[in-house]
Enzyme design. Structure first.
Site, PDB file in Angstrom:
ATOM      1  N   GLN A 168       3.033   9.902   1.022  1.00 19.75           N
ATOM      2  CA  GLN A 168       4.320   9.221   1.139  1.00 19.75           C
ATOM      3  C   GLN A 168       5.240   9.503  -0.052  1.00 19.75           C
ATOM      4  O   GLN A 168       6.431   9.205   0.013  1.00 19.75           O
ATOM      5  CB  GLN A 168       4.125   7.715   1.293  1.00 19.75           C
ATOM      6  CG  GLN A 168       3.499   7.328   2.623  1.00 19.75           C
ATOM      7  CD  GLN A 168       3.300   5.834   2.696  1.00 19.75           C
ATOM      8  OE1 GLN A 168       2.280   5.323   2.263  1.00 19.75           O
ATOM      9  NE2 GLN A 168       4.285   5.136   3.229  1.00 19.75           N
ATOM     10  N   HIS A 225      -2.395   7.560   7.019  1.00 16.18           N
ATOM     11  CA  HIS A 225      -1.427   8.450   6.367  1.00 16.18           C
ATOM     12  C   HIS A 225      -2.105   9.717   5.859  1.00 16.18           C
ATOM     13  O   HIS A 225      -1.533  10.803   5.956  1.00 16.18           O
ATOM     14  CB  HIS A 225      -0.748   7.756   5.184  1.00 16.18           C
ATOM     15  CG  HIS A 225       0.427   6.919   5.552  1.00 16.18           C
ATOM     16  ND1 HIS A 225       1.571   7.436   6.129  1.00 16.18           N
ATOM     17  CD2 HIS A 225       0.655   5.599   5.405  1.00 16.18           C
ATOM     18  CE1 HIS A 225       2.444   6.460   6.324  1.00 16.18           C
ATOM     19  NE2 HIS A 225       1.908   5.333   5.903  1.00 16.18           N
ATOM     20  N   HIS A 238      -4.371   1.496   7.551  1.00 12.97           N
ATOM     21  CA  HIS A 238      -2.997   2.004   7.626  1.00 12.97           C
ATOM     22  C   HIS A 238      -2.816   3.174   6.655  1.00 12.97           C
ATOM     23  O   HIS A 238      -2.289   4.231   7.029  1.00 12.97           O
ATOM     24  CB  HIS A 238      -2.019   0.863   7.298  1.00 12.97           C
ATOM     25  CG  HIS A 238      -0.582   1.264   7.269  1.00 12.97           C
ATOM     26  ND1 HIS A 238       0.287   0.929   8.277  1.00 12.97           N
ATOM     27  CD2 HIS A 238       0.145   1.968   6.376  1.00 12.97           C
ATOM     28  CE1 HIS A 238       1.493   1.414   7.995  1.00 12.97           C
ATOM     29  NE2 HIS A 238       1.423   2.042   6.829  1.00 12.97           N
ATOM     30  N   GLU A 239      -3.256   2.983   5.405  1.00 10.44           N
ATOM     31  CA  GLU A 239      -3.082   4.036   4.396  1.00 10.44           C
ATOM     32  C   GLU A 239      -3.995   5.234   4.664  1.00 10.44           C
ATOM     33  O   GLU A 239      -3.591   6.371   4.452  1.00 10.44           O
ATOM     34  CB  GLU A 239      -3.305   3.477   2.983  1.00 10.44           C
ATOM     35  CG  GLU A 239      -2.367   2.353   2.587  1.00 10.44           C
ATOM     36  CD  GLU A 239      -0.883   2.654   2.771  1.00 10.44           C
ATOM     37  OE1 GLU A 239      -0.466   3.828   2.693  1.00 10.44           O
ATOM     38  OE2 GLU A 239      -0.117   1.693   3.006  1.00 10.44           O
ATOM     39  N   CYS A 258       6.028  -0.166   7.258  1.00 12.51           N
ATOM     40  CA  CYS A 258       5.659   1.004   6.470  1.00 12.51           C
ATOM     41  C   CYS A 258       6.831   1.405   5.587  1.00 12.51           C
ATOM     42  O   CYS A 258       7.975   1.424   6.063  1.00 12.51           O
ATOM     43  CB  CYS A 258       5.275   2.148   7.405  1.00 12.51           C
ATOM     44  SG  CYS A 258       4.767   3.655   6.557  1.00 12.51           S
ATOM     45  N   LEU A 259       6.557   1.731   4.339  1.00 10.86           N
ATOM     46  CA  LEU A 259       7.621   2.162   3.432  1.00 10.86           C
ATOM     47  C   LEU A 259       8.280   3.452   3.909  1.00 10.86           C
ATOM     48  O   LEU A 259       9.436   3.709   3.587  1.00 10.86           O
ATOM     49  CB  LEU A 259       7.067   2.345   2.011  1.00 10.86           C
ATOM     50  CG  LEU A 259       6.562   1.068   1.330  1.00 10.86           C
ATOM     51  CD1 LEU A 259       5.927   1.392  -0.020  1.00 10.86           C
ATOM     52  CD2 LEU A 259       7.679   0.054   1.180  1.00 10.86           C
ATOM     53  N   GLY A 293       0.835  -1.190   0.000  1.00 14.91           N
ATOM     54  CA  GLY A 293       0.000   0.000   0.000  1.00 14.91           C
ATOM     55  C   GLY A 293       0.872   1.242   0.000  1.00 14.91           C
ATOM     56  O   GLY A 293       2.021   1.204   0.445  1.00 14.91           O
TER      57      GLY A 293
END
Length: 177
Positions: free
Chosen positions: A51, A142, A138-139, A96-97, A46
Site C-alpha cells: 500500500q 493485500h 485483510h492485510e 481500506c486506506l 493496518g
C-alpha cells in the site's frame, strides 16, 4: 520517520503479489517505522507494504484500545505471514486506506493462527480473534494482491465501481473549479 504516499485503488500495483522478505536490516526497520507513521496519520489500523508501493510481505497492525487511542507499544509487525489455522466465520464492516470512503461488510474467518517473523527475523506464532483476526486477514490479502472489494458479490461490486466513478468525477470537477 516519514509519512509515505498511499497507493489508491484502481492502481495496478495493488494487484501485485508481494515478495518474501530475506533481509531484516535497517532498511526494513525504517520502512516499518514509516509505515506506522503513515498508518497513524491516516487513521488506519493496518497497513501492508504494497500500500506504500513496496511489494514485500510485511504488514503492520495497531488496534485501538478501549479509550479509542492507538499506542506504539501495541504495534504488531508481521513479516512473511502464513495462515496455519482458521476457524469460524465473522462478518465485519471493512474499509481500506487504499479505497478511502468506501465500507462494506465482508465475511472472514473468526479465528486465525499465523506463523510469521518479526522485524529481526525471529519466528513467531500469533493466535487472533475478533478485530485482530479480521485485520490480519485483510492485510494478508493485500500481500496477495487482493482487496476487500474483490470479495464483494457481483451486484455490490458493481455498486462500488459506480460509486467510485462518481467520487472520482466529483474530485476532478472540484480540482478544475
Amino acid at each position: 520517520m516519514a509519512i509515505l504516499p498511499i497507493v489508491k485503488y484502481p492502481d495496478k500495483r495493488l494487484k501485485t503479489k508481494s515478495q518474501k522478505v530475506w533481509e531484516f536490516d535497517e532498511n526494513l526497520h525504517a520502512l516499518l517505522d514509516d509505515m506506522y507513521e503513515t498508518m497513524i496519520a491516516t487513521n488506519g489500523i493496518g497497513l501492508a507494504a504494497i500500500q506504500v508501493a513496496k511489494p514485500i510481505c510485511a504488514l503492520i497492525i495497531t488496534l485501538p484500545r478501549e479509550d479509542g487511542e492507538q499506542y506504539e507499544e501495541d504495534r504488531l509487525e508481521i513479516i512473511n505471514p502464513t495462515l496455519i489455522n482458521a476457524t469460524g466465520a465473522s462478518l465485519y464492516q471493512e474499509g481500506c486506506l487504499s479505497v478511502p470512503g468506501f465500507y462494506e461488510e465482508i465475511e472472514r474467518f473468526a479465528e486465525v493462527s499465523v506463523a510469521y517473523q518479526n522485524r529481526f527475523g525471529e519466528e513467531k506464532v500469533l493466535k487472533a480473534d475478533g478485530l485482530l483476526a479480521i485485520a490480519i486477514q485483510h492485510e494478508m490479502d493485500h500481500l496477495n494482491g487482493v482487496l476487500f472489494v474483490d470479495k464483494l458479490p457481483l451486484l455490490r461490486r458493481k455498486k462500488f465501481e459506480k460509486e467510485l466513478k462518481r467520487i472520482q468525477k466529483e474530485q476532478k470537477s472540484s480540482q478544475t473549479n
